[in-house]
Design a protein around this motif. Structure first.
Motif, PDB file in Angstrom:
ATOM      1  N   TYR A 348     -13.078   6.615  -1.741  1.00 34.36           N
ATOM      2  CA  TYR A 348     -12.418   5.098  -2.020  1.00 34.36           C
ATOM      3  C   TYR A 348     -10.973   5.331  -1.843  1.00 34.36           C
ATOM      4  CZ  TYR A 348     -16.903   2.543  -2.553  1.00 34.36           C
ATOM      5  OH  TYR A 348     -18.195   1.768  -2.594  1.00 34.36           O
ATOM      6  N   VAL A 349     -10.427   5.971  -2.650  1.00 35.57           N
ATOM      7  CA  VAL A 349      -8.909   6.220  -2.600  1.00 35.57           C
ATOM      8  C   VAL A 349      -8.325   6.341  -1.321  1.00 35.57           C
ATOM      9  CG1 VAL A 349      -6.905   7.417  -3.386  1.00 35.57           C
ATOM     10  CG2 VAL A 349      -8.808   6.683  -5.024  1.00 35.57           C
ATOM     11  N   GLY A 350      -8.931   7.077  -0.569  1.00 39.32           N
ATOM     12  CA  GLY A 350      -8.666   7.401   0.855  1.00 39.32           C
ATOM     13  C   GLY A 350      -8.524   6.039   1.778  1.00 39.32           C
ATOM     14  N   GLN A 351      -9.677   5.193   1.564  1.00 35.83           N
ATOM     15  CA  GLN A 351      -9.565   3.925   2.098  1.00 35.83           C
ATOM     16  C   GLN A 351      -8.345   3.281   1.810  1.00 35.83           C
ATOM     17  OE1 GLN A 351     -12.070   4.139   4.367  1.00 35.83           O
ATOM     18  NE2 GLN A 351     -12.693   5.845   3.180  1.00 35.83           N
ATOM     19  N   PHE A 352      -8.009   3.108   0.347  1.00 42.23           N
ATOM     20  CA  PHE A 352      -6.852   2.191   0.099  1.00 42.23           C
ATOM     21  C   PHE A 352      -5.618   3.095   0.719  1.00 42.23           C
ATOM     22  CE2 PHE A 352      -3.442   1.660  -3.364  1.00 42.23           C
ATOM     23  CZ  PHE A 352      -3.434   0.095  -3.068  1.00 42.23           C
ATOM     24  N   ALA A 353      -5.551   4.119   0.726  1.00 39.90           N
ATOM     25  CA  ALA A 353      -4.414   4.969   1.355  1.00 39.90           C
ATOM     26  C   ALA A 353      -4.331   4.472   2.753  1.00 39.90           C
ATOM     27  CB  ALA A 353      -4.451   6.318   1.269  1.00 39.90           C
ATOM     28  N   TYR A 354      -5.337   4.269   3.618  1.00 43.28           N
ATOM     29  CA  TYR A 354      -5.254   3.853   4.719  1.00 43.28           C
ATOM     30  C   TYR A 354      -4.701   2.522   4.986  1.00 43.28           C
ATOM     31  CZ  TYR A 354      -7.295   1.810   9.128  1.00 43.28           C
ATOM     32  OH  TYR A 354      -7.442   1.163  10.456  1.00 43.28           O
ATOM     33  N   LEU A 355      -5.028   1.634   4.031  1.00 38.51           N
ATOM     34  CA  LEU A 355      -4.577   0.196   4.130  1.00 38.51           C
ATOM     35  C   LEU A 355      -3.119   0.294   3.990  1.00 38.51           C
ATOM     36  CD1 LEU A 355      -4.824  -3.025   4.192  1.00 38.51           C
ATOM     37  CD2 LEU A 355      -5.393  -2.709   1.653  1.00 38.51           C
ATOM     38  N   ILE A 356      -2.639   1.005   2.866  1.00 44.77           N
ATOM     39  CA  ILE A 356      -1.142   1.216   2.642  1.00 44.77           C
ATOM     40  C   ILE A 356      -0.492   1.528   3.729  1.00 44.77           C
ATOM     41  CG2 ILE A 356       0.467   2.551   1.246  1.00 44.77           C
ATOM     42  CD1 ILE A 356      -0.838   0.422  -0.434  1.00 44.77           C
ATOM     43  N   ASP A 357      -0.911   2.765   4.573  1.00 45.20           N
ATOM     44  CA  ASP A 357      -0.575   3.296   5.662  1.00 45.20           C
ATOM     45  C   ASP A 357      -0.273   2.176   6.758  1.00 45.20           C
ATOM     46  OD1 ASP A 357       0.469   5.762   7.145  1.00 45.20           O
ATOM     47  OD2 ASP A 357      -0.979   5.371   8.328  1.00 45.20           O
ATOM     48  N   ARG A 358      -1.372   1.469   7.062  1.00 41.03           N
ATOM     49  CA  ARG A 358      -1.122   0.497   7.890  1.00 41.03           C
ATOM     50  C   ARG A 358      -0.158  -0.638   7.878  1.00 41.03           C
ATOM     51  NH1 ARG A 358      -1.975  -1.581  11.437  1.00 41.03           N
ATOM     52  NH2 ARG A 358      -3.977  -2.571  11.760  1.00 41.03           N
ATOM     53  N   LEU A 359      -0.090  -0.838   6.378  1.00 42.24           N
ATOM     54  CA  LEU A 359       0.958  -1.963   5.972  1.00 42.24           C
ATOM     55  C   LEU A 359       2.268  -1.559   6.285  1.00 42.24           C
ATOM     56  CD1 LEU A 359      -0.739  -3.486   2.854  1.00 42.24           C
ATOM     57  CD2 LEU A 359      -0.483  -4.527   4.968  1.00 42.24           C
ATOM     58  N   THR A 368       8.871  -3.596   6.876  1.00 45.16           N
ATOM     59  CA  THR A 368       7.331  -3.622   7.051  1.00 45.16           C
ATOM     60  C   THR A 368       6.799  -4.601   6.192  1.00 45.16           C
ATOM     61  OG1 THR A 368       7.016  -1.488   6.020  1.00 45.16           O
ATOM     62  CG2 THR A 368       7.655  -1.285   8.044  1.00 45.16           C
ATOM     63  N   LEU A 369       5.490  -4.666   6.492  1.00 48.31           N
ATOM     64  CA  LEU A 369       4.468  -5.350   5.496  1.00 48.31           C
ATOM     65  C   LEU A 369       4.437  -4.950   4.005  1.00 48.31           C
ATOM     66  CD1 LEU A 369       1.531  -6.634   7.672  1.00 48.31           C
ATOM     67  CD2 LEU A 369       3.166  -8.135   6.506  1.00 48.31           C
ATOM     68  N   ILE A 370       4.484  -3.568   3.975  1.00 48.37           N
ATOM     69  CA  ILE A 370       4.450  -2.925   2.488  1.00 48.37           C
ATOM     70  C   ILE A 370       5.601  -3.483   1.642  1.00 48.37           C
ATOM     71  CG2 ILE A 370       5.900  -0.982   3.065  1.00 48.37           C
ATOM     72  CD1 ILE A 370       2.514  -0.973   1.252  1.00 48.37           C
ATOM     73  N   ASP A 371       6.782  -4.043   2.229  1.00 51.81           N
ATOM     74  CA  ASP A 371       7.864  -4.374   1.540  1.00 51.81           C
ATOM     75  C   ASP A 371       7.511  -5.950   0.898  1.00 51.81           C
ATOM     76  OD1 ASP A 371       9.302  -2.257   2.370  1.00 51.81           O
ATOM     77  OD2 ASP A 371       9.995  -3.054   4.176  1.00 51.81           O
ATOM     78  N   SER A 372       6.842  -6.742   1.610  1.00 53.04           N
ATOM     79  CA  SER A 372       6.652  -7.841   1.067  1.00 53.04           C
ATOM     80  C   SER A 372       5.082  -8.007   0.233  1.00 53.04           C
ATOM     81  CB  SER A 372       6.560  -8.931   2.386  1.00 53.04           C
ATOM     82  OG  SER A 372       5.555  -8.766   3.374  1.00 53.04           O
ATOM     83  N   CYS A 373       4.475  -7.132   0.391  1.00 47.74           N
ATOM     84  CA  CYS A 373       3.005  -7.186  -0.323  1.00 47.74           C
ATOM     85  C   CYS A 373       3.170  -6.595  -1.661  1.00 47.74           C
ATOM     86  CB  CYS A 373       2.012  -6.441   0.757  1.00 47.74           C
ATOM     87  SG  CYS A 373       1.541  -7.126   2.303  1.00 47.74           S
ATOM     88  N   GLY A 374       2.375  -7.003  -2.391  1.00 47.94           N
ATOM     89  CA  GLY A 374       1.631  -6.722  -3.653  1.00 47.94           C
ATOM     90  C   GLY A 374       0.163  -6.432  -3.816  1.00 47.94           C
ATOM     91  N   LEU A 375      -0.104  -5.294  -3.917  1.00 48.52           N
ATOM     92  CA  LEU A 375      -1.873  -4.870  -4.027  1.00 48.52           C
ATOM     93  C   LEU A 375      -2.105  -4.135  -5.098  1.00 48.52           C
ATOM     94  CD1 LEU A 375      -0.095  -3.706  -0.915  1.00 48.52           C
ATOM     95  CD2 LEU A 375      -2.610  -4.156  -0.256  1.00 48.52           C
ATOM     96  N   VAL A 376      -3.399  -4.760  -5.739  1.00 49.73           N
ATOM     97  CA  VAL A 376      -3.839  -4.071  -6.920  1.00 49.73           C
ATOM     98  C   VAL A 376      -5.258  -3.492  -6.319  1.00 49.73           C
ATOM     99  CG1 VAL A 376      -4.713  -4.438  -9.160  1.00 49.73           C
ATOM    100  CG2 VAL A 376      -2.840  -5.908  -8.404  1.00 49.73           C
ATOM    101  N   ILE A 394      -5.943   2.018 -12.289  1.00 49.47           N
ATOM    102  CA  ILE A 394      -5.697   1.070 -11.455  1.00 49.47           C
ATOM    103  C   ILE A 394      -4.561   1.539 -10.522  1.00 49.47           C
ATOM    104  CG2 ILE A 394      -4.395  -1.243 -11.277  1.00 49.47           C
ATOM    105  CD1 ILE A 394      -6.993  -1.629 -12.344  1.00 49.47           C
ATOM    106  N   LEU A 395      -4.308   1.022  -9.266  1.00 52.69           N
ATOM    107  CA  LEU A 395      -3.146   1.414  -8.362  1.00 52.69           C
ATOM    108  C   LEU A 395      -2.645   0.249  -8.059  1.00 52.69           C
ATOM    109  CD1 LEU A 395      -5.092   4.316  -6.173  1.00 52.69           C
ATOM    110  CD2 LEU A 395      -3.717   4.801  -8.217  1.00 52.69           C
ATOM    111  N   ILE A 396      -1.334   0.359  -7.938  1.00 53.51           N
ATOM    112  CA  ILE A 396      -0.568  -0.798  -7.486  1.00 53.51           C
ATOM    113  C   ILE A 396       0.278  -0.717  -6.191  1.00 53.51           C
ATOM    114  CG2 ILE A 396       1.218  -2.567  -8.219  1.00 53.51           C
ATOM    115  CD1 ILE A 396       0.787  -1.665 -11.001  1.00 53.51           C
ATOM    116  N   GLY A 397       0.071  -1.184  -5.261  1.00 58.73           N
ATOM    117  CA  GLY A 397       0.803  -0.657  -3.978  1.00 58.73           C
ATOM    118  C   GLY A 397       1.847  -1.719  -3.408  1.00 58.73           C
ATOM    119  N   GLY A 398       2.907  -1.402  -2.833  1.00 55.56           N
ATOM    120  CA  GLY A 398       3.661  -2.050  -2.022  1.00 55.56           C
ATOM    121  C   GLY A 398       4.916  -2.474  -3.185  1.00 55.56           C
ATOM    122  N   ARG A 399       5.974  -3.361  -2.439  1.00 54.19           N
ATOM    123  CA  ARG A 399       6.933  -3.833  -3.144  1.00 54.19           C
ATOM    124  C   ARG A 399       7.077  -5.109  -3.523  1.00 54.19           C
ATOM    125  NH1 ARG A 399       7.880   0.370   0.100  1.00 54.19           N
ATOM    126  NH2 ARG A 399       9.143   2.092  -0.697  1.00 54.19           N
TER     127      ARG A 399
END
Length: 448
Positions: A348-359, A368-376, A394-399
């Motif tokens: 499951y964590v690998g799936q989240f890593a995939y999303l982070i990489d795409r963003l 890139t989108l990761i700069d404007s996104c906040g993910l939980v 809990i993991l928090i992604g993006g900026r």
């Protein structure tokens, strides 16, 4: 003053078939004449996984940067610079507080609401308004879709109670009102149609247009308008628009391929809806690709995704695991069960890593989108055997436009309300007066 560049609203109004556009500098109003373009908006997403984790292989021992990853979190290695690894966050209102059993139902009900759900004994369920819907009350009218609720597993029957809690609680993390949980959209084709359907005509014509999209590409419907738009764009934005159309085409082709493959039988023997890939990994990643497109096109700025329902009995044949995830979660500290849980957690964590990489690879404004996104990302249960709601994984992604300082591990004090994290993210998105459930204020040290 004469406007020297078209606005997004003008472009969208002029296009015969509505296809949302990526954030383009050429279409962004400037704060002052000759000033810098307005920064891309903050987008928020919450990704839910059920049944707790193998906490012995999840949590880190240290705070800071460059901390060695735990065995479960190793898939984050390529994207760890975009992620905050946390401990200490708690869902106190998902605990029993005298209500006895029903831990799985309380978990989902409290994940985004921070409230204690009603033990309803078959009556109308009641929880609280979830943070995504609180945000939608303020910023939802700025996009075509106020929010988008996605899921990757069929809902459990509402009458399937757990210790007096309706099964409805397990199927949703998004609550529009205290008594209105929002169902998840499960079919990628339907999600795609919602993002890119023709809305310029009446209801009947709209239905016909949606039927057409099942047989021909949405891009073909807007090709002429896109060609007329391109001369108004700067060179870099033309390239951006080309990339965007290419990514839309790629997702659309994957949906069409999934529809041609034989769908797996659902538990009751019926066929899964058309458009859902046969294996769970492809299904989840397709939904995540649609999330990226939704943010890239600014179709919505608020998304929830349930990778599975709470108490999920899903098996994982792609991992050569045939036992129920829920059943295995009741591990009784048996090494063989704990190893199975670890393998599922890591997957499951690998799936989240995939999303982070795409963003992180999708252009947005000057970044890139990761700069404007906040993910939980995470669970509302720490351990599926103990059903505890403290010190959650809990993991928090993006900026989130600067509201998050990623690339580190942070240990918040035990019993820190998880709702404080929601408040911080809502403030980053411009919802400044938000109070979520049992929150006590914004989360300290989130921005560094």
């Amino acid at each position: 003053m004469t406007q020297s560049h078209p606005t997004r609203r003008q472009v969208l109004h002029g296009m015969g078939a509505v296809l949302s556009l990526p954030w383009l500098e050429s279409l962004t109003p400037r704060a002052v004449p000759g000033g810098k373009p307005v920064a891309p908006p903050v987008r928020l997403a919450w990704i839910y996984v059920p049944n707790g984790v193998n906490s012995w292989k999840w949590f880190l021992d240290q705070e800071g940067t460059n901390v060695p990853l735990s065995p479960t979190l190793e898939p984050l290695a390529p994207v760890r610079q975009h992620v905050v690894i946390t401990s200490g966050l708690t869902l106190d209102q998902s605990r029993g507080h005298g209500d006895g059993g029903g831990e799985h139902n309380r978990a989902t009900a409290g994940f985004l609401t921070g409230t204690h759900p009603l033990k309803n004994h078959g009556q109308q369920p009641r929880s609280g308004i979830s943070c995504d819907q609180l945000a939608a009350q303020v910023i939802g009218d700025r996009t075509r879709l106020a929010t988008l609720e996605l899921g990757c597993e069929r809902p459990q029957p509402p009458g399937m109670c757990d210790a007096g809690y309706s099964g409805v609680y397990r199927n949703s993390i998004s609550w529009r009102t205290p008594t209105s949980p929002l169902p998840c959209e499960l079919n990628p084709r339907t999600v795609f149609s919602r993002l890119f359907a023709d809305r310029t005509q009446g209801a009947a014509a709209g239905r016909r247009a949606r039927e057409v999209t099942l047989r021909q590409s949405v891009l073909d419907l807007v090709l002429g308008d896109a060609k007329r738009l391109q001369p108004a764009l700067a060179g870099e934005d033309r390239h951006k628009l080309d990339e965007y159309f290419a990514s839309v085409r790629a997702v659309e082709e994957r949906i069409q391929r999934a529809e041609r493959l034989p769908a797996p039988p659902a538990p009751d023997g019926t066929q899964a809806p058309v458009g859902i890939p046969a294996d769970v990994g492809s299904y989840i990643r397709l939904m995540m690709d649609l999330m990226v497109l939704a943010f890239q096109s600014d179709s919505t700025r608020l998304i929830t995704l349930m990778l599975a329902n709470e108490g999920s009995d899903r098996t994982f044949p792609e991992l050569e695991l045939t036992t129920s995830h829920h059943w295995t979660g009741h591990h009784e500290k048996k090494p063989d069960k704990l190893e199975v849980i670890h393998r599922v957690d890591r997957w499951y964590v690998g799936q989240f890593a995939y999303l982070i990489d795409r963003l992180a690879k999708t252009k947005d404004g000057n970044g890139t989108l990761i700069d404007s996104c906040g993910l939980v990302y995470g669970c509302a249960l720490r351990d599926g055997n103990l059903h505890d709601n403290g010190d959650l994984p809990i993991l928090i992604g993006g900026r989130a436009g600067g509201a998050i300082a990623p690339g580190r591990s942070v240990k918040w004090p035990l019993e820190t309300p998880m709702a404080n994290l929601h408040v911080s993210l809502l403030q980053a998105a411009g919802v400044t007066a938000a109070t979520v459930g049992d929150s006590t204020g914004p989360l300290a040290r989130l921005a560094g």
